[in-house]
Write a protein that holds these residues in place. Sequence first.
Motif, PDB file in Angstrom:
ATOM      1  N   GLU A  49       0.604  -0.980  -0.069  1.00  0.00           N
ATOM      2  CA  GLU A  49      -0.011  -0.019  -0.155  1.00  0.00           C
ATOM      3  C   GLU A  49       1.007   1.129   0.004  1.00  0.00           C
ATOM      4  OE1 GLU A  49      -2.739  -0.840   3.647  1.00  0.00           O
ATOM      5  OE2 GLU A  49      -4.097  -1.553   2.176  1.00  0.00           O
ATOM      6  N   ASP A  50       2.124   1.209   0.958  1.00  0.00           N
ATOM      7  CA  ASP A  50       2.717   2.395   0.758  1.00  0.00           C
ATOM      8  C   ASP A  50       3.563   2.525  -0.700  1.00  0.00           C
ATOM      9  OD1 ASP A  50       2.351   2.869   3.392  1.00  0.00           O
ATOM     10  OD2 ASP A  50       4.156   1.958   4.241  1.00  0.00           O
ATOM     11  N   GLU A  51       3.868   1.602  -1.232  1.00  0.00           N
ATOM     12  CA  GLU A  51       4.618   1.649  -2.643  1.00  0.00           C
ATOM     13  C   GLU A  51       3.434   2.077  -3.576  1.00  0.00           C
ATOM     14  OE1 GLU A  51       5.807  -2.529  -3.817  1.00  0.00           O
ATOM     15  OE2 GLU A  51       7.596  -2.340  -2.373  1.00  0.00           O
ATOM     16  N   ILE A  52       1.989   1.490  -3.482  1.00  0.00           N
ATOM     17  CA  ILE A  52       1.086   2.238  -4.162  1.00  0.00           C
ATOM     18  C   ILE A  52       1.187   3.744  -4.314  1.00  0.00           C
ATOM     19  CG2 ILE A  52      -1.197   2.313  -4.931  1.00  0.00           C
ATOM     20  CD1 ILE A  52      -1.273  -0.854  -4.164  1.00  0.00           C
ATOM     21  N   GLN A  53       1.112   4.189  -2.832  1.00  0.00           N
ATOM     22  CA  GLN A  53       1.007   5.634  -2.749  1.00  0.00           C
ATOM     23  C   GLN A  53       2.115   6.495  -3.002  1.00  0.00           C
ATOM     24  OE1 GLN A  53      -1.661   6.954  -1.184  1.00  0.00           O
ATOM     25  NE2 GLN A  53      -0.739   9.166  -1.334  1.00  0.00           N
ATOM     26  N   THR A  54       3.152   5.706  -3.096  1.00  0.00           N
ATOM     27  CA  THR A  54       4.468   6.403  -3.557  1.00  0.00           C
ATOM     28  C   THR A  54       4.372   6.474  -5.173  1.00  0.00           C
ATOM     29  OG1 THR A  54       5.968   5.683  -1.698  1.00  0.00           O
ATOM     30  CG2 THR A  54       7.126   6.313  -3.746  1.00  0.00           C
ATOM     31  N   LEU A  55       3.943   5.366  -5.767  1.00  0.00           N
ATOM     32  CA  LEU A  55       4.005   5.576  -7.218  1.00  0.00           C
ATOM     33  C   LEU A  55       2.786   6.568  -7.647  1.00  0.00           C
ATOM     34  CD1 LEU A  55       4.224   1.680  -7.925  1.00  0.00           C
ATOM     35  CD2 LEU A  55       5.725   3.734  -8.536  1.00  0.00           C
ATOM     36  N   SER A  56       1.825   6.546  -6.951  1.00  0.00           N
ATOM     37  CA  SER A  56       0.740   7.657  -7.259  1.00  0.00           C
ATOM     38  C   SER A  56       1.085   8.930  -7.156  1.00  0.00           C
ATOM     39  CB  SER A  56      -0.656   7.404  -6.339  1.00  0.00           C
ATOM     40  OG  SER A  56      -1.113   6.342  -6.540  1.00  0.00           O
ATOM     41  N   GLN A  57       1.914   9.176  -6.339  1.00  0.00           N
ATOM     42  CA  GLN A  57       2.633  10.493  -5.962  1.00  0.00           C
ATOM     43  C   GLN A  57       3.754  10.927  -7.182  1.00  0.00           C
ATOM     44  OE1 GLN A  57       4.230  10.281  -2.163  1.00  0.00           O
ATOM     45  NE2 GLN A  57       2.200  10.974  -1.202  1.00  0.00           N
ATOM     46  N   VAL A  58       4.447   9.927  -7.364  1.00  0.00           N
ATOM     47  CA  VAL A  58       5.207  10.029  -8.542  1.00  0.00           C
ATOM     48  C   VAL A  58       4.807  10.356  -9.830  1.00  0.00           C
ATOM     49  CG1 VAL A  58       7.130   8.758 -10.022  1.00  0.00           C
ATOM     50  CG2 VAL A  58       7.244   8.751  -7.549  1.00  0.00           C
ATOM     51  N   LEU A  59       3.611   9.565  -9.874  1.00  0.00           N
ATOM     52  CA  LEU A  59       2.846   9.664 -11.399  1.00  0.00           C
ATOM     53  C   LEU A  59       2.202  10.983 -11.419  1.00  0.00           C
ATOM     54  CD1 LEU A  59       1.546   8.618 -13.662  1.00  0.00           C
ATOM     55  CD2 LEU A  59      -0.216   7.674 -12.662  1.00  0.00           C
ATOM     56  N   ALA A  60       1.579  11.463 -10.412  1.00  0.00           N
ATOM     57  CA  ALA A  60       0.999  13.091 -10.259  1.00  0.00           C
ATOM     58  C   ALA A  60       2.054  13.966 -10.677  1.00  0.00           C
ATOM     59  CB  ALA A  60       0.440  13.029  -9.141  1.00  0.00           C
ATOM     60  N   ALA A  61       3.375  13.715 -10.137  1.00  0.00           N
ATOM     61  CA  ALA A  61       4.434  14.848 -10.274  1.00  0.00           C
ATOM     62  C   ALA A  61       4.969  14.711 -11.636  1.00  0.00           C
ATOM     63  CB  ALA A  61       5.610  14.580  -9.362  1.00  0.00           C
ATOM     64  N   LYS A  62       4.976  13.591 -12.533  1.00  0.00           N
ATOM     65  CA  LYS A  62       5.398  13.337 -13.667  1.00  0.00           C
ATOM     66  C   LYS A  62       4.361  14.069 -14.607  1.00  0.00           C
ATOM     67  CE  LYS A  62       9.308  11.220 -13.474  1.00  0.00           C
ATOM     68  NZ  LYS A  62      10.514  12.057 -13.832  1.00  0.00           N
ATOM     69  N   GLN A  65       4.711  17.746 -14.627  1.00  0.00           N
ATOM     70  CA  GLN A  65       6.183  17.879 -15.463  1.00  0.00           C
ATOM     71  C   GLN A  65       5.762  17.933 -16.859  1.00  0.00           C
ATOM     72  OE1 GLN A  65       9.311  15.256 -14.781  1.00  0.00           O
ATOM     73  NE2 GLN A  65      10.710  16.580 -15.646  1.00  0.00           N
ATOM     74  N   VAL A  66       4.922  17.049 -17.395  1.00  0.00           N
ATOM     75  CA  VAL A  66       4.498  17.052 -18.602  1.00  0.00           C
ATOM     76  C   VAL A  66       3.674  18.182 -19.244  1.00  0.00           C
ATOM     77  CG1 VAL A  66       3.094  15.681 -20.291  1.00  0.00           C
ATOM     78  CG2 VAL A  66       4.644  14.393 -19.024  1.00  0.00           C
ATOM     79  N   ALA A  67       2.779  18.392 -18.125  1.00  0.00           N
ATOM     80  CA  ALA A  67       1.779  19.832 -18.550  1.00  0.00           C
ATOM     81  C   ALA A  67       2.772  20.973 -18.733  1.00  0.00           C
ATOM     82  CB  ALA A  67       0.897  19.811 -17.355  1.00  0.00           C
ATOM     83  N   ASP A  68       3.701  21.202 -17.696  1.00  0.00           N
ATOM     84  CA  ASP A  68       4.353  22.349 -17.702  1.00  0.00           C
ATOM     85  C   ASP A  68       5.347  22.162 -19.019  1.00  0.00           C
ATOM     86  OD1 ASP A  68       3.636  22.884 -15.235  1.00  0.00           O
ATOM     87  OD2 ASP A  68       5.171  22.227 -14.043  1.00  0.00           O
ATOM     88  N   ILE A  69       5.861  21.293 -19.415  1.00  0.00           N
ATOM     89  CA  ILE A  69       6.877  21.149 -20.516  1.00  0.00           C
ATOM     90  C   ILE A  69       5.898  21.674 -21.908  1.00  0.00           C
ATOM     91  CG2 ILE A  69       8.089  19.751 -22.094  1.00  0.00           C
ATOM     92  CD1 ILE A  69       8.888  18.168 -19.488  1.00  0.00           C
TER      93      ILE A  69
END
Length: 131
Positions: A49-62, A65-69
């Motif tokens: 569950e912690d890994e899923i949460q981390t991956l969700s946060q990384v995905l949101a950040a990416k 980043q894509v939207a900014d670029i």
Amino acid sequence: MEEADQGPKSPDFIPEVGEDAANAVPCSPCMALTEEEQSELRSELEKVEDEIQTLSQVLAAKEKQVADIKRKLGITPLNEFKQNLSKGWHDVTASTAYKKTSETLSQVGQKATTAFSTVGSAISRKLEDVR
């Protein structure tokens, strides 16, 4: 009516064909596992569950980043839509089915033109004969 008076209850979940019957049978898994096994599974569950949460946060950040670029490059959703539409249309027109259909319709159009011309000529002749 009380539950005992209603007779045997049907299960809320009936497995579909091909479903794992073992998963469909209600049971108490905690009774089949030792305390140590339960503890290990709870620990593993927490980690996943912690890994899923981390991956969700990384995905949101990416995604941010894509939207900014894209914004910096001037790529708007409308531009992307136009580009996707253009690519889709190119893919359709390059397909074998489209080419065959286009060729067939072209032949039908030519034959229809010839037929209308023939009918028009025949009508003209008949009108001349009537005069």
